[in-house]
Design a protein around this motif. Structure first.
Motif, PDB file in Angstrom:
ATOM      1  N   VAL A 138      51.973 -18.911  -4.791  1.00 12.91           N
ATOM      2  CA  VAL A 138      52.991 -17.727  -4.067  1.00 12.91           C
ATOM      3  C   VAL A 138      52.217 -18.598  -2.663  1.00 12.91           C
ATOM      4  CG1 VAL A 138      53.362 -16.615  -6.347  1.00 12.91           C
ATOM      5  CG2 VAL A 138      51.231 -16.044  -4.311  1.00 12.91           C
ATOM      6  N   HIS A 182      59.088  -7.515   3.180  1.00 16.53           N
ATOM      7  CA  HIS A 182      59.363  -8.099   1.779  1.00 16.53           C
ATOM      8  C   HIS A 182      59.849  -6.618   1.359  1.00 16.53           C
ATOM      9  CE1 HIS A 182      58.558 -10.829  -1.354  1.00 16.53           C
ATOM     10  NE2 HIS A 182      59.133 -10.680  -1.061  1.00 16.53           N
ATOM     11  N   SER A 240      58.875 -15.073   1.558  1.00 14.07           N
ATOM     12  CA  SER A 240      60.078 -14.638   0.801  1.00 14.07           C
ATOM     13  C   SER A 240      61.020 -15.344  -0.010  1.00 14.07           C
ATOM     14  CB  SER A 240      60.730 -13.362   1.049  1.00 14.07           C
ATOM     15  OG  SER A 240      61.577 -13.794   2.014  1.00 14.07           O
ATOM     16  N   ASP A 252      60.670 -16.071  -3.093  1.00 18.81           N
ATOM     17  CA  ASP A 252      61.582 -15.105  -4.298  1.00 18.81           C
ATOM     18  C   ASP A 252      62.988 -14.589  -4.203  1.00 18.81           C
ATOM     19  OD1 ASP A 252      60.304 -13.981  -2.235  1.00 18.81           O
ATOM     20  OD2 ASP A 252      59.583 -12.630  -3.871  1.00 18.81           O
ATOM     21  N   VAL A 280      60.610  -6.833  -6.799  1.00 20.87           N
ATOM     22  CA  VAL A 280      59.430  -6.301  -5.912  1.00 20.87           C
ATOM     23  C   VAL A 280      59.453  -5.805  -5.120  1.00 20.87           C
ATOM     24  CG1 VAL A 280      59.914  -7.217  -2.961  1.00 20.87           C
ATOM     25  CG2 VAL A 280      61.287  -8.640  -4.428  1.00 20.87           C
ATOM     26  N   CYS A 284      54.879 -11.046  -3.999  1.00 22.09           N
ATOM     27  CA  CYS A 284      55.942 -11.746  -5.059  1.00 22.09           C
ATOM     28  C   CYS A 284      56.342 -11.557  -6.161  1.00 22.09           C
ATOM     29  CB  CYS A 284      55.173 -13.803  -4.676  1.00 22.09           C
ATOM     30  SG  CYS A 284      55.075 -14.191  -3.024  1.00 22.09           S
TER      31      CYS A 284
END
Length: 351
Positions: free
Chosen positions: A132, A143, A283, A285, A341, A348
């Protein structure tokens, strides 16, 4: 007393070596015995041996049950305290190896096999660590803030977003790790994957998509700076918006790469009156296009291009073949990303 103990031992030994009768037959055996029948008569009626009927009945008289007794098996080779120590060490330090645990329990004579069995019994298995992005505290906070701010946004809002990103496609990407079924002929051409020095080359792609389908895919030649990026947006982003009929009020998404935040890029976006989604750094993801990149790489591996020219052609063809339904489903389930999240406290998530 001695004869009774010997008889019980013989029963368990005999039953362990023969096939196990179903509970229905055992219950019928007991019922016939209570009706006054002898062992031989019961055996003849049920098609079993008289000794088998006798063993079932004696077991019923002693334990008041016909089901199989729990077998204790071999004694555990590790103490409860040792097992707790292993679980605590693995929980606090997931990267601990089996050899580290063996060294910690060396005095107790614990082996790797015992440790593996203990971990497996507690539902743990050895897995490859996920790779990650490196997140600094500021990244984690950003995030988490993005996920909380947009958690309850309606699905219609995400349908207005045009997602974008760049990726690198290697000529022998997924093929380089493909498994084969073979015996000993490991160097048979069918069981090998040809490679080239330095990986055989790669291509850098820029792409975009929305809930209505994939947009244009652009192969980036040479080094990309802010000016080149603006050309890509002009020649690919805007035509994609028109082709997908995004209408008015659509929102452009890209990450915080230096080319995306360059002065030339900001000025171009301002002149075109484009609304840009505020995006947290590090980010991927949260960007659903990552799934499409993975899908593209799988499709390319199946086509097995032999050179860079072929690779570029295959990329364009397979990107255009990705169904619009796949794109729509990624946007439809976007809220799940925010939930993941938040559940991971800003770190992550699995996406």
């Amino acid at each position: 007393m001695y004869k009774r103990h010997l008889s019980t031992h013989s029963i368990h030994t005999t039953m362990a070596k023969t096939r196990e009768l179903c509970k229905d037959i055992r219950d019928k055996t007991v019922d016939l015995h209570m009706a006054g029948m002898g062992y031989r008569t019961i055996g003849n009626q049920l098609g079993e041996k008289a000794t088998t009927a006798g063993a079932i009945i004696r077991k019923w008289k002693r334990f008041k049950m016909t089901v199989s007794l729990h077998q204790s098996g071999a004694p555990c080779k590790i103490s409860p305290r040792g097992a707790s120590m292993i679980m605590r060490k693995v929980r606090d330090q997931p990267r601990t190896t089996r050899q580290d645990l063996v060294n910690d329990l060396k005095r107790a004579g614990t082996t790797k096999k015992t440790i593996s069995n203990t971990l497996r019994c507690h539902g743990l298995k050895s897995c490859s660590a996920r790779k990650v992005p490196l997140l600094k505290p500021a990244h984690v906070q950003a995030h988490l803030k993005f996920a909380n701010d947009h958690l309850y946004d309606p699905e219609e809002e995400w349908e207005k977003v045009m997602w974008s990103d760049e990726t690198k496609i290697e000529l022998f990407g997924l093929n380089s790790t493909r498994c084969v079924w073979r015996k000993e002929d490991e160097y048979n051409p069918k069981n090998t994957i040809p490679i080239m020095k330095h990986g055989g080359g790669n291509v850098i792609l820029w792409g975009c998509f929305s809930t209505k389908g994939t947009g244009r895919l652009h192969c980036i030649e040479g080094r990309m700076d802010g000016a080149v990026y603006c050309e890509i947006l002009a020649n690919n982003l805007l035509p994609s918006v028109r082709a997908l009929k995004m209408g008015c009020g659509w929102v452009f998404q890209h990450d915080n790469d230096t080319k995306h935040t360059a002065r030339a890029t900001k000025e171009w976006l301002y002149k075109k009156h484009l609304k840009v989604l505020e995006w947290p750094s590090q980010s991927p993801d949260l960007n659903p296009i990552e799934y499409l990149w993975r899908e593209l790489k799988v499709r390319i591996a199946q086509r097995q291009p032999r050179n860079l020219k072929d690779l570029k052609k295959v990329c364009m063809e397979e990107w255009a073949k990705i169904p619009a339904a796949v794109c729509a489903n990624l946007v439809k389930n976007y809220r799940k990303r925010m939930i993941a999240v938040i559940a991971n406290n800003g770190f992550c998530a699995k996406y």
